[in-house]
Enzyme design. Structure first.
Site, PDB file in Angstrom:
ATOM      1  N   SER A 144      44.395  35.488  30.733  1.00  0.00           N
ATOM      2  CA  SER A 144      43.633  36.655  30.615  1.00  0.00           C
ATOM      3  C   SER A 144      44.102  38.191  30.757  1.00  0.00           C
ATOM      4  CB  SER A 144      42.534  36.625  31.922  1.00  0.00           C
ATOM      5  OG  SER A 144      41.690  37.738  32.079  1.00  0.00           O
ATOM      6  N   TYR A 157      42.352  35.547  40.902  1.00  0.00           N
ATOM      7  CA  TYR A 157      42.301  35.300  39.430  1.00  0.00           C
ATOM      8  C   TYR A 157      43.323  35.570  38.629  1.00  0.00           C
ATOM      9  CZ  TYR A 157      40.048  35.103  34.554  1.00  0.00           C
ATOM     10  OH  TYR A 157      39.720  34.941  33.249  1.00  0.00           O
TER      11      TYR A 157
END
Length: 268
Positions: A144, A157
């Protein structure tokens, strides 16, 4: 870097394939001629995706929980029994987060790391001997942009996505001589249901959509760009809007400027 003109007769195994980015990647790979192996926890949802793909009869649904090592081993055995090989492994399954650090329990920290890092590592370790034996193959990790930048509400995350990026770099260096290639994809905001499933501090799904995700890149467009880049043999693939592209550029040129930009950014 191996370049492919098509994915005809290539076996592409995608985790998290029942929805979102995984579903979009499955559709694009099928359009390019691949035999797609779809994996997630729910078989009926995988089958709904499979029958919607081009030439559904050549694709395969295998249900498995990627955090269960026995299920992952069994899934690998099933893929080899049915297809005989794996050409691409796309580690796409993941879990996002929407919580401040001070509100995030350690149980939630570990849950995100388990899905976004440890399970990806084990899945890859399970399939790697097949690639080494074939002397060809590509391992793909969907990281990401958050793993490159680190933003508010996504600490665990971001950390997990950064960790899998570094692990992938080491893997690439170790297996390059064996014909195995490694790519990492860094999505920015893409319009999927990821926000609904993102964990809050207590480890429960957030249950609603984020504005940034709602206004994000279309998942089909994302998949087209990613598959085109993978077929071109690219190893570092950033796919997102102008803001995310700018953030990644600034992160390389001036980390201190990036940190100032992130402080002022509304990212929830």
């Amino acid at each position: 870097m191996a370049k492919l003109k098509s994915l005809e007769n290539k076996v592409v195994w995608i985790t998290g394939a029942s929805s979102g980015l995984g579903k979009a990647l499955a559709r694009e790979c099928a359009l390019q001629g691949a035999q797609v192996v779809l994996t997630s926890r729910r078989y009926d949802e995988l089958e709904a995706v499979r029958v919607g793909l081009l030439k559904p009869e050549q694709h395969l649904s295998i249900a498995a929980d990627i955090t269960d090592e026995a299920q992952v081993r069994h899934a690998h055995e099933q893929v080899l029994a049915c297809k005989g090989r794996v050409d691409w492994l796309i580690n796409n399954a993941g879990l996002s987060q929407r919580a401040l650090i001070q509100d995030t329990t350690m149980q939630t920290e570990r849950a995100i790391m388990e899905v976004d890092y440890f399970s990806q590592v084990f899945f890859t370790k399970t399939v790697l001997p097949t690639f080494l034996k074939q002397k060809i193959g590509r391992v793909v990790f969907v990281s990401s942009v958050a793993g490159l930048l680190g933003t508010q509400y996504r600490a665990s995350y971001s950390a997990a996505k950064a960790a899998i990026h570094m692990w992938a770099n080491s893997l690439r260096a170790e297996v390059a001589k064996d014909g195995v290639e490694v790519s990492v994809v860094f999505p920015g905001f893409v319009k999927t249901n990821v926000s609904f499933n993102a964990l809050n501090g207590e480890g429960k799904p957030q249950g609603h959509q984020d504005e940034a995700i709602e206004n994000g890149l279309d998942a089909g467009v994302f998949a087209e760009r990613v598959v085109e880049s993978l077929m071109a043999g690219e190893e570092y693939i950033v796919v997102g809007g102008k803001k995310e592209q700018l953030g990644v550029l600034v992160s390389r040129l001036s980390p201190s400027l990036l940190y100032k930009m992130i402080r002022k950014t509304r990212v929830k």
